[in-house]
Design a protein around this motif. Structure first.
Motif, PDB file in Angstrom:
ATOM      1  N   UNK A 198      -3.272 -20.777 -14.572  1.00 58.62           N
ATOM      2  CA  UNK A 198      -1.860 -21.077 -14.799  1.00 58.62           C
ATOM      3  C   UNK A 198      -1.117 -19.746 -14.865  1.00 58.62           C
ATOM      4  N   UNK A 199      -0.152 -19.511 -13.982  1.00 59.23           N
ATOM      5  CA  UNK A 199       0.580 -18.240 -14.027  1.00 59.23           C
ATOM      6  C   UNK A 199       1.168 -17.983 -15.407  1.00 59.23           C
ATOM      7  N   UNK A 200       1.118 -16.740 -15.825  1.00 59.00           N
ATOM      8  CA  UNK A 200       1.637 -16.360 -17.143  1.00 59.00           C
ATOM      9  C   UNK A 200       3.107 -16.722 -17.265  1.00 59.00           C
ATOM     10  N   UNK A 201       3.466 -17.202 -18.442  1.00 58.59           N
ATOM     11  CA  UNK A 201       4.872 -17.415 -18.791  1.00 58.59           C
ATOM     12  C   UNK A 201       4.980 -17.377 -20.307  1.00 58.59           C
ATOM     13  N   UNK A 202       6.182 -17.156 -20.795  1.00 57.55           N
ATOM     14  CA  UNK A 202       6.428 -17.113 -22.238  1.00 57.55           C
ATOM     15  C   UNK A 202       7.064 -18.422 -22.665  1.00 57.55           C
ATOM     16  N   UNK A 207       6.750 -27.424 -27.908  1.00 58.84           N
ATOM     17  CA  UNK A 207       6.567 -28.485 -26.919  1.00 58.84           C
ATOM     18  C   UNK A 207       6.266 -27.902 -25.537  1.00 58.84           C
ATOM     19  N   UNK A 208       7.007 -26.871 -25.170  1.00 56.44           N
ATOM     20  CA  UNK A 208       6.775 -26.248 -23.861  1.00 56.44           C
ATOM     21  C   UNK A 208       5.364 -25.676 -23.793  1.00 56.44           C
ATOM     22  N   UNK A 211       2.848 -28.611 -23.479  1.00 57.13           N
ATOM     23  CA  UNK A 211       2.888 -29.203 -22.140  1.00 57.13           C
ATOM     24  C   UNK A 211       2.143 -28.324 -21.139  1.00 57.13           C
ATOM     25  N   UNK A 212       2.407 -27.028 -21.194  1.00 52.92           N
ATOM     26  CA  UNK A 212       1.757 -26.095 -20.277  1.00 52.92           C
ATOM     27  C   UNK A 212       0.256 -26.035 -20.516  1.00 52.92           C
ATOM     28  N   UNK A 213      -0.146 -26.131 -21.791  1.00 52.90           N
ATOM     29  CA  UNK A 213      -1.559 -26.022 -22.148  1.00 52.90           C
ATOM     30  C   UNK A 213      -2.352 -27.287 -21.849  1.00 52.90           C
ATOM     31  N   UNK A 214      -1.638 -28.392 -21.513  1.00 50.93           N
ATOM     32  CA  UNK A 214      -2.336 -29.613 -21.137  1.00 50.93           C
ATOM     33  C   UNK A 214      -2.398 -30.675 -22.205  1.00 50.93           C
ATOM     34  N   UNK A 215      -1.634 -30.522 -23.282  1.00 51.72           N
ATOM     35  CA  UNK A 215      -1.626 -31.532 -24.342  1.00 51.72           C
ATOM     36  C   UNK A 215      -0.842 -32.755 -23.900  1.00 51.72           C
ATOM     37  N   UNK A 216      -1.466 -33.925 -23.936  1.00 55.60           N
ATOM     38  CA  UNK A 216      -0.821 -35.182 -23.596  1.00 55.60           C
ATOM     39  C   UNK A 216      -1.106 -36.196 -24.701  1.00 55.60           C
TER      40      UNK A 216
END
Length: 221
Positions: A198-202, A207-208, A211-216
């Motif tokens: 997953x490309x790095x982002x801050x 919540x963001x 979501x990015x980490x795959x929590x559903x």
């Protein structure tokens, strides 16, 4: 963790555990006002061949000479997770401090992450590098740093279900933990470093990040 808690836990663990490398990390350890004292306690415990600190580097230019002296006189290592938003001047500053004071600086560029969450039968435990990243936290010993907070924060389970109390620990209990072949409860929702980059982002919010980490919702259903 306060210096008092660190000293209490290490006074017990030093009689049962020896490691090659013992790092202060977080979170971000340079946010801790007691970091230098804690590093000294780690070193004095003689639990490791080498001690050090892992930082994202953002606060290094604000640190006092007491940190550089600690790293230098105890031959500690400064490891840096260098994310894309870190000013390159800070990396140069850290390298200069290492050369000036006489300690080793290890910058590591990180441009991507792996998904953090994955619902599974626990099989991610096998072959996962995290399950040998031993962790001491607030009176408990864990074989994986993620297992210090996953059960309580994301699974509705008792906080220490994947750890063992340090008070009263024995070599037998510790060896059983270190040699375990069955997954932790944490493993059932952990990707164990599997999955696409997953490309790095801050992340700007929890919540963001989730979501990015795959929590559903299905993950913890």
């Amino acid at each position: 963790m306060t210096p008092e808690v660190v000293r209490r836990d290490l006074d017990t663990m030093k009689n049962h555990l020896k490691v090659k490398l013992f790092m202060a990390q977080g979170g971000e350890p340079t946010l801790c006002k007691d970091l230098v004292e804690i590093l000294g306690i780690m070193y004095d415990s003689q639990m490791a061949k080498q001690c050090g600190v892992l930082t994202n580097g953002t606060l290094l230019t604000r640190m006092g000479d007491d940190l550089w002296e600690m790293l230098a006189t105890r031959k500690m290592e400064l490891r840096m997770s260098v994310y894309p938003d870190l000013d390159p001047a800070i990396v140069s500053f850290a390298l200069d401090m290492g050369q000036k004071w006489g300690f080793f600086v290890r910058p590591q560029t990180i441009n991507s992450f792996k998904p953090l969450f994955l619902k599974n039968d626990g099989s991610t435990y096998h072959g996962c590098p995290w399950n040998r990243c031993l962790c001491i936290h607030e009176g408990f010993f864990y074989i994986c740093p993620l297992s210090t907070f996953f059960p309580k924060q994301f699974m509705g389970l008792p906080e220490h279900i994947d750890g063992i109390p340090i008070e009263g620990i024995t070599d037998e209990l510790l060896n059983t933990m270190l040699q375990r072949q069955h997954p932790l409860e944490t493993c059932k929702i952990c990707a164990g470093t599997r999955g696409p980059d997953i490309p790095w982002s801050q992340a700007k919010s929890k919540k963001e990040w989730m979501d990015t980490a795959g929590m559903t919702p299905e993950l913890i259903a």
